[in-house]
Design a protein around this motif. Structure first.
Motif, PDB file in Angstrom:
ATOM      1  N   HIS A  59       3.912  -6.320  14.043  1.00 50.62           N
ATOM      2  CA  HIS A  59       3.049  -5.790  13.404  1.00 50.62           C
ATOM      3  C   HIS A  59       2.384  -6.424  12.255  1.00 50.62           C
ATOM      4  N   HIS A  60       0.826  -6.708  12.011  1.00 54.86           N
ATOM      5  CA  HIS A  60       0.485  -7.342  11.003  1.00 54.86           C
ATOM      6  C   HIS A  60      -1.005  -6.332  10.777  1.00 54.86           C
ATOM      7  N   ARG A  61      -1.524  -6.638   9.382  1.00 54.64           N
ATOM      8  CA  ARG A  61      -2.729  -6.138   9.087  1.00 54.64           C
ATOM      9  C   ARG A  61      -3.444  -7.095   8.022  1.00 54.64           C
ATOM     10  N   ARG A  62      -4.660  -7.075   7.639  1.00 48.71           N
ATOM     11  CA  ARG A  62      -5.261  -7.697   6.663  1.00 48.71           C
ATOM     12  C   ARG A  62      -5.494  -6.836   5.315  1.00 48.71           C
ATOM     13  N   ALA A  63      -5.381  -7.428   4.136  1.00 45.92           N
ATOM     14  CA  ALA A  63      -5.651  -6.678   2.939  1.00 45.92           C
ATOM     15  C   ALA A  63      -6.885  -7.345   2.254  1.00 45.92           C
ATOM     16  N   ASP A  64      -7.271  -6.498   1.466  1.00 41.21           N
ATOM     17  CA  ASP A  64      -8.482  -7.181   0.672  1.00 41.21           C
ATOM     18  C   ASP A  64      -7.882  -7.972  -0.654  1.00 41.21           C
ATOM     19  N   ASN A  65      -6.944  -7.422  -1.336  1.00 40.54           N
ATOM     20  CA  ASN A  65      -6.552  -8.141  -2.791  1.00 40.54           C
ATOM     21  C   ASN A  65      -5.320  -7.840  -3.217  1.00 40.54           C
ATOM     22  N   ILE A  66      -4.505  -8.185  -4.099  1.00 39.73           N
ATOM     23  CA  ILE A  66      -3.368  -8.108  -4.491  1.00 39.73           C
ATOM     24  C   ILE A  66      -3.064  -6.524  -4.929  1.00 39.73           C
ATOM     25  N   SER A  67      -3.981  -5.748  -5.010  1.00 40.01           N
ATOM     26  CA  SER A  67      -3.755  -4.336  -5.492  1.00 40.01           C
ATOM     27  C   SER A  67      -3.044  -3.617  -4.314  1.00 40.01           C
ATOM     28  N   VAL A  68      -3.029  -4.320  -2.984  1.00 42.29           N
ATOM     29  CA  VAL A  68      -2.018  -3.678  -2.102  1.00 42.29           C
ATOM     30  C   VAL A  68      -0.541  -3.593  -2.431  1.00 42.29           C
ATOM     31  N   LEU A  69      -0.265  -4.224  -3.287  1.00 42.36           N
ATOM     32  CA  LEU A  69       1.298  -4.125  -3.642  1.00 42.36           C
ATOM     33  C   LEU A  69       1.735  -2.740  -4.072  1.00 42.36           C
ATOM     34  N   ALA A  70       0.816  -1.830  -4.495  1.00 40.24           N
ATOM     35  CA  ALA A  70       1.254  -0.586  -4.485  1.00 40.24           C
ATOM     36  C   ALA A  70       1.587   0.126  -3.531  1.00 40.24           C
ATOM     37  N   THR A  71       1.113  -0.013  -2.216  1.00 36.71           N
ATOM     38  CA  THR A  71       1.096   0.374  -1.086  1.00 36.71           C
ATOM     39  C   THR A  71       2.266  -0.039  -0.114  1.00 36.71           C
ATOM     40  N   LEU A  72       2.976  -1.082  -0.665  1.00 31.99           N
ATOM     41  CA  LEU A  72       3.813  -1.789   0.231  1.00 31.99           C
ATOM     42  C   LEU A  72       5.119  -1.280   0.287  1.00 31.99           C
ATOM     43  N   ASN A  73       5.888  -1.446   1.338  1.00 31.98           N
ATOM     44  CA  ASN A  73       7.469  -0.946   1.119  1.00 31.98           C
ATOM     45  C   ASN A  73       8.145  -2.213   0.844  1.00 31.98           C
ATOM     46  N   ASP A  74       9.484  -1.754   0.595  1.00 29.79           N
ATOM     47  CA  ASP A  74      10.484  -2.968   0.148  1.00 29.79           C
ATOM     48  C   ASP A  74      10.721  -3.978   1.217  1.00 29.79           C
ATOM     49  N   GLY A  75      10.655  -3.142   2.599  1.00 33.41           N
ATOM     50  CA  GLY A  75      11.165  -4.359   3.926  1.00 33.41           C
ATOM     51  C   GLY A  75       9.773  -4.906   4.203  1.00 33.41           C
ATOM     52  N   ASP A  76       8.617  -5.029   3.527  1.00 38.48           N
ATOM     53  CA  ASP A  76       7.574  -5.247   4.085  1.00 38.48           C
ATOM     54  C   ASP A  76       7.371  -6.931   3.782  1.00 38.48           C
TER      55      ASP A  76
END
Length: 463
Positions: A59-76
Motif C-alpha cells: 500500500h502506498h500513497r502520495r503526500a504534498d509536503n513534510i507536514s504529513v509526519l504528524a499523521t504517520l504511524n511508527d511502522g510506516d
C-alpha cells in the motif's frame, strides 16, 4: 453505346489486374517506433514504481509536503525526493523523533551542489555531498546520439566522441552508396535469398535481434552489491555524478552519531565516496541516497532497483513526497472561511467600538493660544544672556541713572557714600546695595542681574 461499354469493361479489367498485382507483390512491414513516455508517465516520474508496488500488494500513497509526519504511524515508511524538504530545525526534530519511534525513511540528498543553502539533515549526520565521477550512460543527449555504445566510450571527451561518430557516419554512407549499385543488378536474386534467409531464421534469433537487454553493459566495478539479512543479493547501479563524503569515510565503514551507528557503502574504485548511507536510530532506520533516478520510470527496471525498493519498504505503508506542494491562498481561504468571517466580524466590532467615542455633535474648536508679551521679553533676555550681551545691557541701563545723580562727574568713595545715603533715605534700600548697583562691577549671574535691575527700577521710581 458500344464504345462506352467497351471503355467501362477495359477500365474494370485494369483495376482488377492492378489489384491482383498489388495483392501478389504487397508485403506487410511492421516497425515499432518508441515515442517515449505517455502523458501520465511524464507527469509522474515514479509511475512505474507505483505500479510495481501495486503488483506486490504494498500500500502506498502520495503526500504534498513534510507536514504529513504528524499523521504517520511508527511502522510506516516515508520517501522524500529531496532532503531540502526538511527546511527548519522543528521539522528535523520531528523527523528524527518519528524515526526513533520506529519509522523508516528513504531520503534523496539535495542535489544543489555549490549553492549556499544549508541541508539540516546532512549537517546533523556530518555528511556532505560532492561531485563524483562522470558516466556517459547518464547523459541523455549522448545516449540519443550513440545509443548503448555510450557506455563503451567512457574516458573520452565529447569532441573526441563526436569526431568518432562523424567518421563512422561517413564510412556508412560510402558503403551504402556502393551497395546500391550492386542492389540494382541483383534485385531479384537478393530478394529470393532474403526470403530464404528469413524463413530459415529461428524465433529465438528474431527475439534477440528485436529486444534490447534490460541491464546496460557497464563495468562490474561500478555496481553496488548488497546482501540482506535473509541472504538476498541486490545489484544496484548508482549515478556516480554526486556522492556522500564524511571525514571518516575511507578509514572505517561506520561511525557513531549521537550514540547510533551511521553506515555507508562506498564505491569499489573510490573508497572515500559513497552513494548510499544507513543510519540506525532507535527502533527505526534512515536510508540516504544521492541518486534520485534509481526508481524513476526509465531506470527502475534495470538490475535489482525495483526489488531493492520493495526490500526497503517491506510490509509497511509507503508515503511518497516527490513533488512538495503547499496550499494556495485561495485554498486556505476556502478551508478557513468560517474562521476568517469570525475574525473579520470581531475586527469590525473593535473598530466600531474605537470610533464610537468620536460620534455625536462636534465640540467647539478651542481658541488658538497666543504667547504673552512677558514670554517674549523673557525669551529675548535668555537669548541675549546666552550671547554674553548681559553686561552691555546692564551698562546701557545704569549709565543714564548715574548721570542724573552725578552729572557725568566721576565720584570718589566719599561722594559715592554720600549719594548712596541720600538715595537710601528715599528708596529704603541699603547704601551698600546702592553703591554696588551704581558703581560696582557688572553682574555675572542671572540672579545678580535680575536683582540689580530691580534696584535700578526702585531708584528711578524714587527720583
Amino acid at each position: 453505346m458500344k464504345l462506352s461499354r467497351l471503355a467501362i469493361f477495359v477500365t474494370l479489367l485494369l483495376v482488377a489486374v492492378a489489384s491482383g498485382l498489388f495483392l501478389v507483390f504487397f508485403e506487410r512491414h511492421t516497425e515499432e517506433v518508441d515515442r517515449g513516455f505517455g502523458p501520465e508517465a511524464r507527469r509522474n516520474p515514479y509511475l512505474a514504481a507505483h505500479r510495481f508496488l501495486d503488483r506486490l500488494g504494498i500500500h502506498h500513497r502520495r503526500a504534498d509536503n513534510i507536514s504529513v509526519l504528524a499523521t504517520l504511524n511508527d511502522g510506516d515508511a516515508l520517501f522524500l525526493a529531496s532532503s531540502s524538504q526538511i527546511y527548519n530545525a522543528d521539522r528535523l526534530r520531528e523527523f528524527m523523533d518519528w524515526i526513533d519511534s520506529g519509522g523508516h525513511a528513504i531520503v534523496i540528498a539535495h542535489q544543489g551542489i555549490g549553492d549556499h543553502e544549508q541541508d539540516l539533515l546532512l549537517q546533523a549526520l556530518g555528511l556532505g555531498v560532492t561531485e563524483g565521477d562522470l558516466d556517459l550512460y547518464f547523459n541523455r543527449q549522448l545516449r540519443e546520439v550513440f545509443g548503448e555504445e555510450a557506455s563503451e566510450l567512457q574516458g573520452k571527451t565529447v569532441s573526441e566522441l563526436m569526431r568518432e561518430h562523424n567518421r563512422k557516419l561517413r564510412e556508412e554512407q560510402r558503403s551504402h552508396g556502393s551497395d546500391e549499385n550492386n542492389h540494382n543488378t541483383s534485385k531479384h536474386s537478393g530478394a529470393s535469398q532474403q526470403t530464404a534467409a528469413s524463413s530459415e531464421a529461428t524465433p529465438a534469433n528474431a527475439e534477440s535481434h528485436n529486444t534490447q537487454p534490460r541491464n546496460p553493459d557497464i563495468d562490474p566495478e561500478r555496481l553496488i552489491n548488497l546482501t540482506s539479512d535473509g541472504g538476498t543479493s541486490y545489484a544496484l547501479y548508482f549515478n556516480p555524478r554526486t556522492a556522500f563524503t564524511h571525514e571518516m569515510m575511507g578509514q572505517a565503514s561506520d561511525v557513531d552519531v549521537d550514540g547510533e551507528p551511521l553506515h555507508w557503502v562506498a564505491f569499489q574504485n573510490i573508497p572515500t565516496l559513497s552513494p548510499l548511507v544507513y543510519y540506525e536510530r532507535g527502533r527505526g532506520r534512515l536510508t540516504l541516497m544521492t541518486d534520485a533516478s534509481l526508481w524513476q520510470n526509465d531506470r527502475i527496471g534495470e538490475f535489482d532497483h525495483a526489488y531493492f525498493l520493495a526490500h526497503l519498504v517491506g510490509e509497511r505503508d509507503l508515503v511518497m513526497i516527490t513533488r512538495p506542494r503547499f496550499d494556495t491562498l485561495g485554498t486556505l481561504i476556502q478551508r478557513y472561511a468560517l474562521e476568517l468571517l469570525v475574525a473579520g466580524l470581531l475586527a469590525l466590532a473593535a473598530w466600531i467600538a474605537n470610533r464610537s467615542r468620536h460620534f455625536g455633535p462636534l465640540a467647539p474648536a478651542p481658541a488658538s493660544a497666543r504667547r504673552s508679551l512677558l514670554e517674549h521679553i523673557r525669551a529675548c533676555g535668555q537669548f541675549y544672556w546666552r550671547q554674553n550681551r548681559g553686561e552691555r545691557l546692564f551698562e546701557q541701563i545704569r549709565t543714564p541713572l548715574r548721570a542724573r545723580l552725578s552729572g557725568n562727574q566721576p565720584y570718589d568713595a566719599t561722594q559715592q557714600q554720600y549719594v548712596a545715603a541720600k538715595v537710601a533715605e528715599k528708596t529704603g534700600l541699603a547704601a551698600a546695595e546702592i553703591i554696588d548697583t551704581l558703581w560696582g562691577p557688572a553682574p555675572h549671574t542671572q540672579e545678580d542681574f535680575t536683582a540689580r535691575l530691580r534696584s535700578i527700577q526702585i531708584i528711578e521710581a524714587a527720583l
